[in-house]
Design a protein around this motif. Structure first.
Motif, mmCIF file in Angstrom:
data_model
loop_
_atom_site.group_PDB
_atom_site.id
_atom_site.type_symbol
_atom_site.label_atom_id
_atom_site.label_comp_id
_atom_site.label_asym_id
_atom_site.label_seq_id
_atom_site.Cartn_x
_atom_site.Cartn_y
_atom_site.Cartn_z
ATOM 1 N N SER A 92 0.360 -1.266 -0.313
ATOM 2 C CA SER A 92 -0.273 -0.280 -0.146
ATOM 3 C C SER A 92 0.872 1.423 0.160
ATOM 4 O O SER A 92 1.803 1.291 1.132
ATOM 5 N N ILE A 93 0.706 2.210 -1.152
ATOM 6 C CA ILE A 93 1.347 2.849 -1.034
ATOM 7 C C ILE A 93 1.026 4.706 -0.246
ATOM 8 O O ILE A 93 1.988 4.709 0.891
ATOM 9 N N ASP A 94 0.338 3.934 0.683
ATOM 10 C CA ASP A 94 -0.557 5.143 1.465
ATOM 11 C C ASP A 94 0.081 4.507 2.326
ATOM 12 O O ASP A 94 0.621 5.264 3.451
ATOM 13 N N LYS A 95 0.808 3.440 3.333
ATOM 14 C CA LYS A 95 1.005 2.454 4.343
ATOM 15 C C LYS A 95 2.317 3.193 4.629
ATOM 16 O O LYS A 95 3.383 3.429 5.173
ATOM 17 N N SER A 129 3.773 5.215 2.767
ATOM 18 C CA SER A 129 4.118 6.738 3.171
ATOM 19 C C SER A 129 4.226 7.170 4.645
ATOM 20 O O SER A 129 4.932 7.693 5.298
ATOM 21 N N ALA A 130 3.020 6.538 5.490
ATOM 22 C CA ALA A 130 2.479 6.305 6.828
ATOM 23 C C ALA A 130 4.333 6.173 7.368
ATOM 24 O O ALA A 130 4.972 6.435 8.384
ATOM 25 N N GLN A 163 9.390 15.288 0.070
ATOM 26 C CA GLN A 163 8.846 15.103 -0.974
ATOM 27 C C GLN A 163 9.230 16.283 -1.684
ATOM 28 O O GLN A 163 8.942 16.263 -2.816
ATOM 29 N N GLU A 173 -3.519 4.401 -10.722
ATOM 30 C CA GLU A 173 -4.230 5.091 -10.193
ATOM 31 C C GLU A 173 -4.044 6.455 -10.597
ATOM 32 O O GLU A 173 -2.801 8.043 -9.735
ATOM 33 N N ARG A 192 -3.648 9.571 -7.481
ATOM 34 C CA ARG A 192 -2.961 9.851 -6.424
ATOM 35 C C ARG A 192 -2.483 10.932 -6.562
ATOM 36 O O ARG A 192 -1.162 11.438 -7.457
#
Length: 516
Positions: free
Chosen positions: A10-13, A15-16, A300, A451, A454
């Protein structure tokens, strides 16, 4: 079965996780200036100080300039794709993590295993070049290191009667001596046993990396300043010489593209393509910036600056140096260990000779540092994913560096650097890196389709054109490399796939989370 092999992170995970804090996370100490310096530190090294001369002599002649432009173009396309991923997924795994988030676990493993060719074998290649300049520098002061202990196993050498330097025996060298009326069989010979000088270099850099990231960055910044300063001095001295010797420059540059001798890669346009694949090694390093994403203060924003900034600076310097060098010295005389030093001697500014060698030593030191810094961070990330044993993910309690994987990487690299030559290692490093670039370009294109909405702090322009051009240029350079290099790549990948199915597949964290 396919779903198991291509399970995605998961890209979200990701990043977190990248911005989480704690005792088991890397320390954020790097700003944009540090990142550009790391990139320049990794890029400017063996390519400009060693390979420029040998590639011009063997493949291109003065058209080495075009080979650098072609290789730089491929890197520019790949660099834009790296910058998008590095801003989206600011984590230490570089292309390995990008592949995991887009194309799945099996592809990620292939990239991770492939990156060993770039970083570990790349550091070993640079250490061999470092050894050549150190031996040459010490010889100027009357300190002679036995050639048996400063060359790879089995390398046959002969001592130049004019300079006293030990040079690897090639067909061209035999011809050059014959033209001077010298029978090479009458000269002193030696056979390499182990490059102890290169091994010591790797050991020293490994110790520095274990101590800490900020200390390593400070050392790198100093080394970068020295070598960039020396490169600029060479450009200024060479340009000044050429302004007063324009007829000589025109002669050395004619023909600009030597006629092909009948085989692929033997001058002509095919020589330019082959040289681009070989000197592509000279550009390796900008992607190493992405492995420090978890140690950047503002990844980033700063990762794209570090990646693209270092690539632009180095491309300009490469084109200037290669053009000036081949204008000053006929390309047939450049197949030596220290071509930049040969160029300086041609200018008459002999007082710069030792300074050039110091710059080369500093430059190659910083490349080794960045390469040996990058590989353990790939192992660190793969260990966290369960694809490698947990010991690779262990951090030093005081220094917060992946010390176990750093020491292991350094030990293996030291042995490889001592046993093999630049030629044997360089081609393998180039093809491994080009393969990683192809997959990264494909990943950006895939994710834009999969995606499109995103958030992307940095966006690669002209998608899918840029990723497609990156894939085509990199594949073209891979195709130009010798057949034996492809066989070695396939053999290396076969070993990696076996390890994945024996260990990685069974211990994968994402498989356990998804009950696969």
């Amino acid at each position: 079965m396919a779903n198991q092999l291509f399970a995605r992170k998961s890209i979200d995970k990701l990043s977190a996780d990248a911005f989480s804090e704690g005792a088991h996370n890397l320390k954020r100490t790097l700003g944009p200036g540090n990142l550009i310096a790391l990139g320049v530190g990794a890029i400017i090294g063996t390519g400009i100080f060693v390979l420029t001369g040998s590639a011009a002599a063997q493949y291109t002649g003065p058209a080495i300039v075009l080979a650098f432009i072609l290789a730089g173009l491929g890197c520019a396309f790949a660099g834009l794709c790296y910058a998008e991923f590095a801003s989206m997924i600011p984590i230490a795994g570089s292309a390995y993590t990008y592949g995991y988030a887009t194309l799945g676990e099996f592809v990620a493993w292939i990239i991770g295993w492939d990156l060993i060719l770039e970083y570990l074998f790349g550091a070993a290649t640079v250490a061999v070049g470092w050894s050549g300049y150190v031996v040459s520098f010490l010889r100027d002061f009357g300190i002679n290191i036995p050639p048996q202990w400063s060359n790879a196993v089995g390398v046959e050498m002969v001592q130049d009667p004019e300079t006293g330097a030990w040079t690897r025996i090639t067909e061209q060298l035999i011809t050059n001596f014959a033209e001077k009326g010298i029978d090479i069989s009458t000269l002193p010979h030696a056979t390499g046993m182990f490059n102890l000088v290169a091994t010591i270099a790797i050991a020293l850099v490994t110790v520095l990396l274990v101590i800490g990231m900020s200390e390593s960055a400070k050392f790198n910044n100093i080394a970068v300043l020295i070598k960039v300063g020396v490169v600029i001095l060479f450009i200024m001295a060479g340009a000044n010489y050429l302004f007063g010797h324009r007829a000589e420059a025109a002669t050395n540059w004619t023909p600009f593209i030597p006629e092909n001798k009948g085989g692929f890669g033997e001058y002509g346009w095919s020589g330019i393509i082959r040289a681009a694949g070989v000197i592509f090694f000279a550009y390796i390093g900008f992607d190493a910036v992405s492995t420090t994403a978890q140690e950047a203060k503002n990844p980033q924003k700063d990762m794209p600056i570090g990646i693209l900034g270092s690539l632009v600076i180095c491309t300009i310097l490469y084109i200037l140096v290669s053009g000036i060098l081949t204008a000053m010295v006929h390309y047939s005389q450049l197949n030596v260990a220290e071509p930049i030093a040969i160029g300086i001697e041609k200018t008459g500014y002999t007082f710069l000779r030792d300074l050039i060698k110091i710059g080369a030593i500093a430059g190659l030191s910083s490349v080794m540092l960045v390469m040996l810094m990058s590989q353990p961070r790939i192992f660190y990330t793969m260990s966290k994913d369960g694809l490698l044993p947990p010991i690779f993910g262990k951090l030093h309690p005081k220094f917060k560096t992946p010390h176990v994987s750093t020491i292991l990487t350094g030990a293996i690299c030291a042995v490889v650097a001592g046993a093999f030559s630049v030629d044997e290692l360089g081609h393998l490093v180039s093809i491994g890196t080009l393969l990683a670039f192809v997959i990264v370009c494909a990943g950006v294109w895939y994710l834009r389709v999969k995606e499109p909405n995103r958030p992307r702090p940095f966006k690669t322009p002209l998608v899918p054109l840029v990723p497609i051009l990156g894939i085509l240029v990199c594949l073209g350079m891979m195709a130009g490399l010798p057949a034996e290099t492809w066989y070695r790549l396939l053999g290396w990948m076969a070993i990696g796939i076996i390890i994945y199915f024996v260990y990685g597949k069974k211990h994968s964290v994402i498989r356990k989370e998804n009950n696969l």
